[in-house]
Write a protein that holds these residues in place. Structure first.
Motif, mmCIF file in Angstrom:
data_model
loop_
_atom_site.group_PDB
_atom_site.id
_atom_site.type_symbol
_atom_site.label_atom_id
_atom_site.label_comp_id
_atom_site.label_asym_id
_atom_site.label_seq_id
_atom_site.Cartn_x
_atom_site.Cartn_y
_atom_site.Cartn_z
ATOM 1 N N VAL A 110 0.831 -1.215 0.000
ATOM 2 C CA VAL A 110 0.000 0.000 0.000
ATOM 3 C C VAL A 110 0.861 1.258 0.000
ATOM 4 O O VAL A 110 0.733 2.130 -0.874
ATOM 5 C CB VAL A 110 -0.959 -0.003 1.210
ATOM 6 N N THR A 114 2.411 2.957 -3.618
ATOM 7 C CA THR A 114 1.779 4.272 -3.791
ATOM 8 C C THR A 114 2.818 5.387 -3.877
ATOM 9 O O THR A 114 2.775 6.231 -4.780
ATOM 10 C CB THR A 114 0.807 4.555 -2.629
ATOM 11 N N VAL A 118 3.743 7.753 -7.182
ATOM 12 C CA VAL A 118 3.693 9.218 -7.091
ATOM 13 C C VAL A 118 5.037 9.836 -7.456
ATOM 14 O O VAL A 118 5.115 10.794 -8.245
ATOM 15 C CB VAL A 118 3.263 9.652 -5.669
ATOM 16 N N THR A 190 9.527 1.285 -2.544
ATOM 17 C CA THR A 190 9.267 2.639 -3.036
ATOM 18 C C THR A 190 10.260 3.039 -4.119
ATOM 19 O O THR A 190 9.872 3.517 -5.198
ATOM 20 C CB THR A 190 9.331 3.646 -1.873
ATOM 21 N N THR A 193 9.795 0.798 -7.307
ATOM 22 C CA THR A 193 8.607 1.191 -8.074
ATOM 23 C C THR A 193 8.834 2.507 -8.785
ATOM 24 O O THR A 193 8.450 2.673 -9.958
ATOM 25 C CB THR A 193 7.385 1.312 -7.142
#
Length: 307
Positions: A110, A114, A118, A190, A193
């Motif tokens: 999650v 995310t 972003v 993070t 991604t």
């Protein structure tokens, strides 16, 4: 697909045997388990010989391994030196660690994905720089420092959580320990991604989708994110076993009696049956997780086909 799964399952057999053999040999040469049974005092020769015979330690190592593997395939992982079945320890430890791992994986999926999406879509902007700096700090700080700091602030100073987890170890109690356990992996997810999104954003299929006039949200979710998740899924899949086996520090800080706690106690007391039994199951977790990750590739990318 079926033939590929069968082939992979057959390939897992020698890997499993090799990994368990290596673990068995490493554990059996790390010390004298009989000395751990006797405590600070040294066992007399008769008592040591009796204990070795009782636990099968008087036999050659290769024979001990064959006996152990024969018992494993019948569901018998041996008996700990305290007389308790290793399967009983697993029945109490694994459910707790599985819940802790689920919480950690959810944080990775999650929050990590995310933030990665972003920052990948806003590469070079202030939000991207801030998140990169934050993840670098998280990766640099050891897990025991993060755990002790959150335990001190949230549990002792502010009283928002209990400093130690109860024996029930419910999901609500495992939120903060799960965040601590997932902190480093979350930072890697993070960054991974973000890199994948930024690279695939310049791909031809993304430009084609935009040229067709598809909504930005559909382009990002249906095309860009789906293809960018392949390296992320690979990392998360292999991280499942690492989280379950590497939770020793987190479980010690929050007094969680899971797999990490049992492994720590087994190593401390030189309880070879406990250590080898738990690590054997973790090897199976790694192998199954890797197989599931490979199968997910075809779901994420239709171009991938398994013969």
């Amino acid at each position: 697909m079926g033939r590929y799964v069968v082939r992979r399952l057959l390939q897992m057999i020698p890997v499993f045997i090799g990994a368990t053999l290596l673990i068995f040999l490493m554990v059996n040469v790390m010390g004298d388990p009989i000395a751990g049974l006797c405590g600070d005092r040294q066992c007399d020769a008769a008592t040591a010989a009796q204990l070795k015979k009782e636990f099968g330690l008087d036999k050659p190592v290769w024979q001990q391994y064959l006996t152990y593997m024969g018992n494993v395939f019948t569901g018998d992982f041996g008996t700990a030196f305290n007389g308790q079945k290793v399967t009983e320890l697993m029945a109490t430890a694994f459910p707790v660690t599985i819940r802790l791992t689920i919480v950690a994986i959810l944080f990775e999926i999650v929050i990590g994905i995310t933030l990665g999406v972003v920052t990948g879509l806003r590469r070079g902007k202030p939000v991207d720089t801030s998140v990169l700096m934050l993840t670098l700090v998280v990766i640099s700080v050891p897990t025991f420092v993060t755990g002790l700091l959150l335990q001190l602030l949230l549990g002792v100073e502010w009283g928002w959580i209990k400093p130690s987890v109860s024996t029930d170890a419910t999901f609500s109690e495992l939120i903060v320990p799960g965040l601590v356990l997932a902190s480093v992996s979350l930072a890697y997810v993070t960054r991974l991604t973000r890199t994948s999104i930024a690279e695939n954003r310049r791909s031809d299929y993304v430009r084609t989708a935009v040229a067709k006039g598809l909504p930005r949200r559909r382009v990002v979710i249906r095309h860009l994110l789906r293809n960018s998740l392949i390296p992320v899924i690979t990392f998360i899949g292999t991280d499942i076993g690492a989280l379950m086996g590497g939770a020793i520090v987190t479980e010690r800080i929050f007094n969680i009696h899971g797999v990490g706690y049992q492994l720590y106690q087994g190593i401390l007391r030189q309880n070879t049956q406990t250590v080898v039994g738990f690590v054997t199951v973790l090897v199976l977790v790694f192998l199954v997780a890797n197989l599931l990750v490979d199968l997910l590739y075809a779901v994420l990318d239709p171009r991938i086909r398994y013969a």
